[in-house]
Design a protein around this motif. Structure first.
Motif, PDB file in Angstrom:
ATOM      1  N   GLU A 198      23.791  19.982  74.818  1.00  0.00           N
ATOM      2  CA  GLU A 198      22.741  20.440  75.725  1.00  0.00           C
ATOM      3  C   GLU A 198      21.358  20.188  75.126  1.00  0.00           C
ATOM      4  O   GLU A 198      20.477  21.050  75.129  1.00  0.00           O
ATOM      5  CB  GLU A 198      22.943  21.908  76.075  1.00  0.00           C
ATOM      6  CG  GLU A 198      24.261  22.176  76.777  1.00  0.00           C
ATOM      7  CD  GLU A 198      24.534  23.642  77.053  1.00  0.00           C
ATOM      8  OE1 GLU A 198      23.685  24.500  76.721  1.00  0.00           O
ATOM      9  OE2 GLU A 198      25.610  23.940  77.601  1.00  0.00           O
ATOM     10  N   ALA A 199      21.174  18.990  74.640  1.00  0.00           N
ATOM     11  CA  ALA A 199      19.937  18.608  73.960  1.00  0.00           C
ATOM     12  C   ALA A 199      19.021  17.820  74.891  1.00  0.00           C
ATOM     13  O   ALA A 199      19.470  17.238  75.881  1.00  0.00           O
ATOM     14  CB  ALA A 199      20.267  17.750  72.742  1.00  0.00           C
ATOM     15  N   ASP A 200      17.752  17.798  74.556  1.00  0.00           N
ATOM     16  CA  ASP A 200      16.799  16.992  75.321  1.00  0.00           C
ATOM     17  C   ASP A 200      17.030  15.507  75.084  1.00  0.00           C
ATOM     18  O   ASP A 200      16.856  14.690  75.981  1.00  0.00           O
ATOM     19  CB  ASP A 200      15.365  17.346  74.931  1.00  0.00           C
ATOM     20  CG  ASP A 200      14.989  18.766  75.356  1.00  0.00           C
ATOM     21  OD1 ASP A 200      15.550  19.244  76.372  1.00  0.00           O
ATOM     22  OD2 ASP A 200      14.160  19.380  74.685  1.00  0.00           O
ATOM     23  N   LEU A 201      17.407  15.163  73.855  1.00  0.00           N
ATOM     24  CA  LEU A 201      17.670  13.774  73.490  1.00  0.00           C
ATOM     25  C   LEU A 201      19.010  13.662  72.777  1.00  0.00           C
ATOM     26  O   LEU A 201      19.382  14.544  72.006  1.00  0.00           O
ATOM     27  CB  LEU A 201      16.584  13.226  72.552  1.00  0.00           C
ATOM     28  CG  LEU A 201      15.179  13.085  73.116  1.00  0.00           C
ATOM     29  CD1 LEU A 201      14.218  12.680  72.010  1.00  0.00           C
ATOM     30  CD2 LEU A 201      15.147  12.079  74.249  1.00  0.00           C
ATOM     31  N   GLY A 202      19.686  12.570  73.012  1.00  0.00           N
ATOM     32  CA  GLY A 202      20.901  12.240  72.268  1.00  0.00           C
ATOM     33  C   GLY A 202      20.708  10.875  71.629  1.00  0.00           C
ATOM     34  O   GLY A 202      20.171   9.966  72.264  1.00  0.00           O
ATOM     35  N   VAL A 203      21.112  10.718  70.404  1.00  0.00           N
ATOM     36  CA  VAL A 203      20.962   9.450  69.687  1.00  0.00           C
ATOM     37  C   VAL A 203      22.314   9.067  69.109  1.00  0.00           C
ATOM     38  O   VAL A 203      23.054   9.911  68.614  1.00  0.00           O
ATOM     39  CB  VAL A 203      19.929   9.578  68.538  1.00  0.00           C
ATOM     40  CG1 VAL A 203      19.799   8.276  67.762  1.00  0.00           C
ATOM     41  CG2 VAL A 203      18.580  10.018  69.073  1.00  0.00           C
ATOM     42  N   ALA A 204      22.630   7.769  69.183  1.00  0.00           N
ATOM     43  CA  ALA A 204      23.885   7.280  68.619  1.00  0.00           C
ATOM     44  C   ALA A 204      23.665   5.906  68.025  1.00  0.00           C
ATOM     45  O   ALA A 204      22.773   5.164  68.443  1.00  0.00           O
ATOM     46  CB  ALA A 204      24.966   7.209  69.701  1.00  0.00           C
ATOM     47  N   SER A 205      24.483   5.583  67.048  1.00  0.00           N
ATOM     48  CA  SER A 205      24.440   4.230  66.481  1.00  0.00           C
ATOM     49  C   SER A 205      25.863   3.735  66.267  1.00  0.00           C
ATOM     50  O   SER A 205      26.785   4.518  66.059  1.00  0.00           O
ATOM     51  CB  SER A 205      23.666   4.214  65.156  1.00  0.00           C
ATOM     52  OG  SER A 205      24.365   4.957  64.174  1.00  0.00           O
ATOM     53  N   ARG A 206      26.018   2.454  66.355  1.00  0.00           N
ATOM     54  CA  ARG A 206      27.286   1.776  66.108  1.00  0.00           C
ATOM     55  C   ARG A 206      26.952   0.611  65.210  1.00  0.00           C
ATOM     56  O   ARG A 206      25.957  -0.081  65.414  1.00  0.00           O
ATOM     57  CB  ARG A 206      27.907   1.262  67.410  1.00  0.00           C
ATOM     58  CG  ARG A 206      28.196   2.327  68.454  1.00  0.00           C
ATOM     59  CD  ARG A 206      29.174   3.393  67.996  1.00  0.00           C
ATOM     60  NE  ARG A 206      30.407   2.763  67.558  1.00  0.00           N
ATOM     61  CZ  ARG A 206      31.007   3.032  66.401  1.00  0.00           C
ATOM     62  NH1 ARG A 206      30.518   3.921  65.579  1.00  0.00           N
ATOM     63  NH2 ARG A 206      32.117   2.419  66.075  1.00  0.00           N
ATOM     64  N   ALA A 207      27.769   0.364  64.203  1.00  0.00           N
ATOM     65  CA  ALA A 207      27.490  -0.703  63.249  1.00  0.00           C
ATOM     66  C   ALA A 207      28.754  -1.450  62.866  1.00  0.00           C
ATOM     67  O   ALA A 207      29.842  -0.887  62.871  1.00  0.00           O
ATOM     68  CB  ALA A 207      26.842  -0.120  61.996  1.00  0.00           C
ATOM     69  N   LEU A 208      28.566  -2.697  62.547  1.00  0.00           N
ATOM     70  CA  LEU A 208      29.659  -3.547  62.071  1.00  0.00           C
ATOM     71  C   LEU A 208      29.246  -4.059  60.687  1.00  0.00           C
ATOM     72  O   LEU A 208      28.709  -5.145  60.552  1.00  0.00           O
ATOM     73  CB  LEU A 208      29.881  -4.708  63.038  1.00  0.00           C
ATOM     74  CG  LEU A 208      31.135  -5.517  62.819  1.00  0.00           C
ATOM     75  CD1 LEU A 208      32.378  -4.672  63.094  1.00  0.00           C
ATOM     76  CD2 LEU A 208      31.147  -6.721  63.732  1.00  0.00           C
ATOM     77  N   PRO A 209      29.472  -3.250  59.652  1.00  0.00           N
ATOM     78  CA  PRO A 209      28.963  -3.598  58.328  1.00  0.00           C
ATOM     79  C   PRO A 209      29.652  -4.780  57.660  1.00  0.00           C
ATOM     80  O   PRO A 209      29.041  -5.509  56.904  1.00  0.00           O
ATOM     81  CB  PRO A 209      29.162  -2.322  57.516  1.00  0.00           C
ATOM     82  CG  PRO A 209      30.279  -1.621  58.201  1.00  0.00           C
ATOM     83  CD  PRO A 209      30.166  -1.972  59.660  1.00  0.00           C
TER      84      PRO A 209
END
Length: 82
Positions: free
Chosen positions: A43-54
């Motif tokens: 229930e946040a104002d912003l959501g952040v996500a990351s995906r990486a292929l190291p």
């Protein structure tokens, strides 16, 4: 939330299993769905996500590829590193 496993992405963030299968876990589409899921779950104002292929284990994507997505009240934006 660290959602490395596809089951966690699906069950806790609401990322569709079809989306994971169609676009692969390291994709802009999955990063965007995860950001939206984080926003809903907490229930946040912003959501952040990351995906990486190291390590470059995917035959069609280069090592070092990163997707970042931000979900806000009006939209979700994904930003690939390359």
């Amino acid at each position: 939330m660290i959602a490395y496993a596809d089951d966690v992405k699906a069950e806790h963030l609401g990322v569709g299993r079809h989306l994971l299968a169609t676009h692969a876990p390291v994709s802009a589409e999955v990063a965007e769905a995860m950001a939206a899921g984080v926003r809903r779950r907490y229930e946040a104002d912003l959501g952040v996500a990351s995906r990486a292929l190291p390590d470059g284990r995917h035959e069609h994507k280069p090592a070092g590829l990163v997707f970042v997505a931000v979900a806000g009240p009006a939209s979700v934006r994904g930003i690939p590193s390359r």
